[in-house]
Design a protein around this motif. Structure first.
Motif, PDB file in Angstrom:
ATOM      1  N   MET A 148     -12.959  54.948  -1.014  1.00  0.00           N
ATOM      2  CA  MET A 148     -13.224  54.173  -2.214  1.00  0.00           C
ATOM      3  C   MET A 148     -14.541  54.631  -2.806  1.00  0.00           C
ATOM      4  N   ASN A 149     -14.547  54.969  -4.066  1.00  0.00           N
ATOM      5  CA  ASN A 149     -15.773  55.394  -4.732  1.00  0.00           C
ATOM      6  C   ASN A 149     -16.558  54.196  -5.229  1.00  0.00           C
ATOM      7  N   ASN A 150     -17.862  54.236  -4.980  1.00  0.00           N
ATOM      8  CA  ASN A 150     -18.746  53.185  -5.448  1.00  0.00           C
ATOM      9  C   ASN A 150     -19.431  53.694  -6.713  1.00  0.00           C
ATOM     10  N   PRO A 151     -19.176  53.064  -7.868  1.00  0.00           N
ATOM     11  CA  PRO A 151     -19.766  53.562  -9.111  1.00  0.00           C
ATOM     12  C   PRO A 151     -21.275  53.338  -9.203  1.00  0.00           C
ATOM     13  N   ILE A 152     -21.832  52.526  -8.325  1.00  0.00           N
ATOM     14  CA  ILE A 152     -23.266  52.267  -8.338  1.00  0.00           C
ATOM     15  C   ILE A 152     -23.912  53.042  -7.202  1.00  0.00           C
ATOM     16  N   ASN A 153     -24.893  53.851  -7.531  1.00  0.00           N
ATOM     17  CA  ASN A 153     -25.608  54.564  -6.481  1.00  0.00           C
ATOM     18  C   ASN A 153     -27.037  54.041  -6.406  1.00  0.00           C
ATOM     19  N   ASN A 154     -27.804  54.557  -5.482  1.00  0.00           N
ATOM     20  CA  ASN A 154     -29.160  54.067  -5.280  1.00  0.00           C
ATOM     21  C   ASN A 154     -30.089  54.359  -6.441  1.00  0.00           C
ATOM     22  N   ASP A 155     -29.725  55.269  -7.322  1.00  0.00           N
ATOM     23  CA  ASP A 155     -30.554  55.596  -8.480  1.00  0.00           C
ATOM     24  C   ASP A 155     -30.210  54.748  -9.699  1.00  0.00           C
ATOM     25  N   SER A 156     -29.220  53.888  -9.597  1.00  0.00           N
ATOM     26  CA  SER A 156     -28.795  53.073 -10.725  1.00  0.00           C
ATOM     27  C   SER A 156     -29.819  51.990 -11.033  1.00  0.00           C
ATOM     28  N   ILE A 157     -29.904  51.641 -12.293  1.00  0.00           N
ATOM     29  CA  ILE A 157     -30.747  50.531 -12.725  1.00  0.00           C
ATOM     30  C   ILE A 157     -29.839  49.345 -12.989  1.00  0.00           C
ATOM     31  N   ILE A 158     -30.199  48.205 -12.448  1.00  0.00           N
ATOM     32  CA  ILE A 158     -29.436  46.991 -12.682  1.00  0.00           C
ATOM     33  C   ILE A 158     -30.133  46.213 -13.789  1.00  0.00           C
ATOM     34  N   ILE A 159     -29.370  45.855 -14.795  1.00  0.00           N
ATOM     35  CA  ILE A 159     -29.890  45.067 -15.907  1.00  0.00           C
ATOM     36  C   ILE A 159     -29.284  43.675 -15.798  1.00  0.00           C
ATOM     37  N   SER A 160     -30.136  42.661 -15.808  1.00  0.00           N
ATOM     38  CA  SER A 160     -29.679  41.280 -15.692  1.00  0.00           C
ATOM     39  C   SER A 160     -29.669  40.611 -17.055  1.00  0.00           C
ATOM     40  N   LEU A 161     -28.602  39.875 -17.339  1.00  0.00           N
ATOM     41  CA  LEU A 161     -28.472  39.123 -18.573  1.00  0.00           C
ATOM     42  C   LEU A 161     -28.266  37.658 -18.214  1.00  0.00           C
ATOM     43  N   ILE A 162     -29.162  36.815 -18.686  1.00  0.00           N
ATOM     44  CA  ILE A 162     -29.107  35.384 -18.383  1.00  0.00           C
ATOM     45  C   ILE A 162     -28.713  34.639 -19.653  1.00  0.00           C
ATOM     46  N   MET A 163     -27.672  33.859 -19.560  1.00  0.00           N
ATOM     47  CA  MET A 163     -27.221  33.058 -20.689  1.00  0.00           C
ATOM     48  C   MET A 163     -27.967  31.727 -20.651  1.00  0.00           C
ATOM     49  N   ALA A 164     -28.887  31.524 -21.596  1.00  0.00           N
ATOM     50  CA  ALA A 164     -29.703  30.314 -21.619  1.00  0.00           C
ATOM     51  C   ALA A 164     -29.757  29.712 -23.019  1.00  0.00           C
ATOM     52  N   ALA A 165     -28.678  29.833 -23.769  1.00  0.00           N
ATOM     53  CA  ALA A 165     -28.672  29.376 -25.159  1.00  0.00           C
ATOM     54  C   ALA A 165     -28.091  27.982 -25.323  1.00  0.00           C
ATOM     55  N   GLY A 166     -27.397  27.484 -24.304  1.00  0.00           N
ATOM     56  CA  GLY A 166     -26.614  26.262 -24.440  1.00  0.00           C
ATOM     57  C   GLY A 166     -27.394  24.981 -24.611  1.00  0.00           C
ATOM     58  N   ARG A 167     -26.720  24.040 -25.201  1.00  0.00           N
ATOM     59  CA  ARG A 167     -27.284  22.733 -25.488  1.00  0.00           C
ATOM     60  C   ARG A 167     -27.077  21.768 -24.319  1.00  0.00           C
ATOM     61  N   GLY A 168     -26.104  22.014 -23.487  1.00  0.00           N
ATOM     62  CA  GLY A 168     -25.818  21.081 -22.393  1.00  0.00           C
ATOM     63  C   GLY A 168     -25.191  19.807 -22.923  1.00  0.00           C
ATOM     64  N   SER A 169     -24.236  19.950 -23.829  1.00  0.00           N
ATOM     65  CA  SER A 169     -23.654  18.796 -24.524  1.00  0.00           C
ATOM     66  C   SER A 169     -22.938  17.816 -23.584  1.00  0.00           C
ATOM     67  N   ARG A 170     -22.555  18.252 -22.409  1.00  0.00           N
ATOM     68  CA  ARG A 170     -21.888  17.344 -21.463  1.00  0.00           C
ATOM     69  C   ARG A 170     -22.894  16.579 -20.602  1.00  0.00           C
ATOM     70  N   MET A 171     -24.166  16.837 -20.823  1.00  0.00           N
ATOM     71  CA  MET A 171     -25.205  16.177 -20.038  1.00  0.00           C
ATOM     72  C   MET A 171     -25.745  14.997 -20.839  1.00  0.00           C
ATOM     73  N   ASN A 172     -25.112  13.861 -20.664  1.00  0.00           N
ATOM     74  CA  ASN A 172     -25.484  12.673 -21.420  1.00  0.00           C
ATOM     75  C   ASN A 172     -26.940  12.288 -21.178  1.00  0.00           C
ATOM     76  N   GLY A 173     -27.641  12.000 -22.252  1.00  0.00           N
ATOM     77  CA  GLY A 173     -29.012  11.532 -22.139  1.00  0.00           C
ATOM     78  C   GLY A 173     -30.056  12.630 -22.097  1.00  0.00           C
ATOM     79  N   TYR A 174     -29.637  13.891 -22.225  1.00  0.00           N
ATOM     80  CA  TYR A 174     -30.603  14.995 -22.183  1.00  0.00           C
ATOM     81  C   TYR A 174     -30.476  15.799 -23.463  1.00  0.00           C
ATOM     82  N   THR A 175     -31.596  15.997 -24.150  1.00  0.00           N
ATOM     83  CA  THR A 175     -31.567  16.734 -25.413  1.00  0.00           C
ATOM     84  C   THR A 175     -32.211  18.106 -25.294  1.00  0.00           C
ATOM     85  N   GLY A 176     -32.760  18.429 -24.136  1.00  0.00           N
ATOM     86  CA  GLY A 176     -33.406  19.719 -23.935  1.00  0.00           C
ATOM     87  C   GLY A 176     -32.415  20.796 -23.543  1.00  0.00           C
TER      88      GLY A 176
END
Length: 92
Positions: free
Chosen positions: A1-29
């Protein structure tokens, strides 16, 4: 099985932090600013979830998608080397 990621690869992280949290009653942040371990109520604690997430990411570039309470999220994550991507409209 070939592993497409090698030790020289750079990992880029993407964090989704745009949400309103509309199901969280009582919190507006932004839900990523809520504490992972609440103290007196579900809205109070010493460290927001977003900090725990960032601390667990592999080394390398990271980007945060922001919208709701954008300034608060940026203020909470400003000590890390993060690129911010503004989501122009909330989708959920």
């Amino acid at each position: 099985m070939n592993n497409p990621i090698n030790n020289d690869s750079i990992i880029i992280s993407l964090i989704m932090a745009a949400g309103r949290g509309s199901r969280m009653n009582g919190y507006t942040g932004n839900k990523t600013l809520l504490p992972l371990c609440p103290v007196q109520s579900q809205f109070e604690g010493s460290r927001p979830i977003i900090e725990h997430i960032i601390d667990q990411l592999p080394e390398g570039p990271m980007a945060l998608v922001v919208h709701h309470c954008k300034a608060d999220v940026i203020a909470a994550t400003g000590r890390w080397n993060v690129q911010y991507c503004v989501q122009p409209q909330l989708n959920g």
